[in-house]
Design a protein around this motif. Structure first.
Motif, short mmCIF file in Angstrom:
data_model
loop_
_atom_site.label_atom_id
_atom_site.label_comp_id
_atom_site.label_asym_id
_atom_site.label_seq_id
_atom_site.Cartn_x
_atom_site.Cartn_y
_atom_site.Cartn_z
N PRO A 117 86.94 -32.99 -56.95
CA PRO A 117 85.54 -33.13 -56.55
C PRO A 117 84.98 -31.85 -55.94
N VAL A 118 83.65 -31.70 -56.07
CA VAL A 118 82.94 -30.56 -55.52
C VAL A 118 81.79 -31.06 -54.66
N PRO A 119 81.35 -30.28 -53.67
CA PRO A 119 80.23 -30.70 -52.83
C PRO A 119 78.91 -30.62 -53.59
N VAL A 120 78.03 -31.57 -53.32
CA VAL A 120 76.70 -31.57 -53.92
C VAL A 120 75.67 -31.88 -52.84
N ARG A 121 74.42 -31.59 -53.16
CA ARG A 121 73.30 -31.96 -52.28
C ARG A 121 72.34 -32.80 -53.10
N THR A 122 72.14 -34.04 -52.69
CA THR A 122 71.29 -34.96 -53.45
C THR A 122 69.96 -35.17 -52.73
N GLY A 123 69.18 -36.13 -53.24
CA GLY A 123 67.80 -36.30 -52.79
C GLY A 123 67.64 -36.65 -51.32
N ARG A 124 66.62 -36.08 -50.72
CA ARG A 124 66.27 -36.37 -49.33
C ARG A 124 65.52 -37.70 -49.24
N ASN B 109 72.06 -31.01 -56.60
CA ASN B 109 72.21 -29.57 -56.43
C ASN B 109 73.68 -29.19 -56.34
N MET B 110 74.02 -28.05 -56.95
CA MET B 110 75.41 -27.62 -57.01
C MET B 110 75.52 -26.12 -56.74
N ARG B 111 76.72 -25.69 -56.34
CA ARG B 111 77.01 -24.27 -56.28
C ARG B 111 77.02 -23.72 -57.71
N THR B 112 76.73 -22.44 -57.86
CA THR B 112 76.58 -21.87 -59.21
C THR B 112 77.84 -22.04 -60.05
N GLY B 113 79.00 -21.74 -59.50
CA GLY B 113 80.24 -21.86 -60.26
C GLY B 113 80.50 -23.29 -60.71
N ASP B 114 80.21 -24.25 -59.84
CA ASP B 114 80.42 -25.66 -60.18
C ASP B 114 79.45 -26.10 -61.27
N ALA B 115 78.18 -25.70 -61.13
CA ALA B 115 77.18 -26.06 -62.15
C ALA B 115 77.52 -25.45 -63.50
N ARG B 116 78.07 -24.23 -63.48
CA ARG B 116 78.47 -23.56 -64.72
C ARG B 116 79.62 -24.33 -65.39
N THR B 117 80.56 -24.81 -64.59
CA THR B 117 81.67 -25.59 -65.15
C THR B 117 81.17 -26.91 -65.71
N TYR B 118 80.25 -27.57 -65.00
CA TYR B 118 79.67 -28.82 -65.52
C TYR B 118 78.98 -28.55 -66.85
N TRP B 119 78.30 -27.42 -66.95
CA TRP B 119 77.61 -27.07 -68.19
C TRP B 119 78.61 -26.93 -69.34
N SER B 120 79.76 -26.35 -69.06
CA SER B 120 80.75 -26.13 -70.11
C SER B 120 81.51 -27.40 -70.49
N MET B 121 81.56 -28.37 -69.57
CA MET B 121 82.36 -29.58 -69.81
C MET B 121 81.55 -30.78 -70.28
N LEU B 122 80.24 -30.74 -70.08
CA LEU B 122 79.38 -31.87 -70.43
C LEU B 122 78.40 -31.48 -71.53
N GLY B 123 77.79 -32.50 -72.14
CA GLY B 123 76.79 -32.26 -73.17
C GLY B 123 75.86 -33.44 -73.31
N ASN B 124 74.88 -33.31 -74.16
CA ASN B 124 73.94 -34.40 -74.39
C ASN B 124 74.69 -35.66 -74.82
N GLY B 125 74.31 -36.78 -74.22
CA GLY B 125 74.93 -38.06 -74.53
C GLY B 125 76.08 -38.42 -73.61
#
Length: 238
Positions: A145-152, A210-226
């Motif tokens: 798991p990675v830290p995230v910041r969600t809606g206020r 919201n995510m840290r840049t490295g974590d968001a980049r990894t999510y981008w590489s591991m996930l896709g539409n659908g």
């Protein structure tokens, strides 16, 4: 006479040299012993007090769970505290120690409670209560798991099953006038994306994860539409 004179002059010099040598050894020997001695101070004495999280600590450490402090319990708790730099490390199962143990549990298996579906194949899970996210395949955690910041408050991240439906690697929000790198939208205007600031800064996002840049980049590489997303829990303060 000449030989005797030379001997008389040499002997005091030799004696002085020996004295200097012995003096030098006398000075350096204690330093050598000090350097080669124990590097760590002795651990403080174990407490006999039973902490408020005694049973939880016993279970975590594989000790008999009876809720009563024992010398063996204390030593196990103290070793954990020392390895995690928790002070005072006296073996008392207090809230700081239990929080560190919970963090370890989360890292070992963030879905230990089974709240994120394990029958969807690859899925991105978001726990609003703990403010963490991870990617799993069935019961196997693939990232996080990675830290995230969600809606206020007033802009809560919506819970329930979602699917990623649109992605933009360098998105710009026309509503909030901010960059949203590695944006992956899963519910209306709500998306995973990187932020320039800290994910720990209050009060929260406008609904995005919201995510840290490295974590968001990894999510981008591991996930896709659908791909599936599942969001549950409730962010403290919302």
């Amino acid at each position: 006479m000449g030989t005797l004179s030379r001997n008389k002059t040499v002997r005091p010099v030799a004696a002085r040299r020996l004295g200097v040598l012995l003096g030098t050894l006398g000075l350096t020997a204690p330093l050598t012993l000090a350097i080669s001695g124990p590097a760590r101070a002795a651990a403080p004495a174990c407490t006999t007090r039973t902490g408020p999280y005694q049973k939880e600590a016993e279970k975590f450490l594989g000790r008999p769970v009876d809720g009563r402090q024992s010398p063996a319990d204390c030593k196990a708790i103290q070793d954990f505290q020392t390895s995690h730099r928790i002070t005072p490390n006296i073996g008392f199962a207090g809230p700081v120690t239990w929080a560190a143990m919970q963090d370890e549990i989360t890292r070992r298996d963030p879905n230990a409670a089974g709240k994120c579906p394990v029958n969807k194949g690859r899925i991105a899970c978001v726990d609003l209560t703990r403010q963490i996210s991870w990617i799993q395949d069935g019961r196997t955690v693939r990232f996080g798991p990675v830290p995230v910041r969600t809606g206020r408050a007033g802009y809560e991240t919506r819970t329930g099953p979602k699917k990623i439906y649109w992605r933009a690697i360098d998105h710009w929000s026309t509503i909030y006038k901010v960059r949203m790198p590695y944006a992956q939208f899963f519910d209306g205007g709500q998306a995973f994306h990187a932020i320039d600031g800290s994910v720990w800064s209050p009060p929260g996002s406008h609904g995005c994860v919201n995510m840290r840049t490295g974590d968001a980049r990894t999510y981008w590489s591991m996930l896709g539409n659908g791909d599936n997303v599942y969001i549950y829990g409730r962010k403290p303060g919302t």
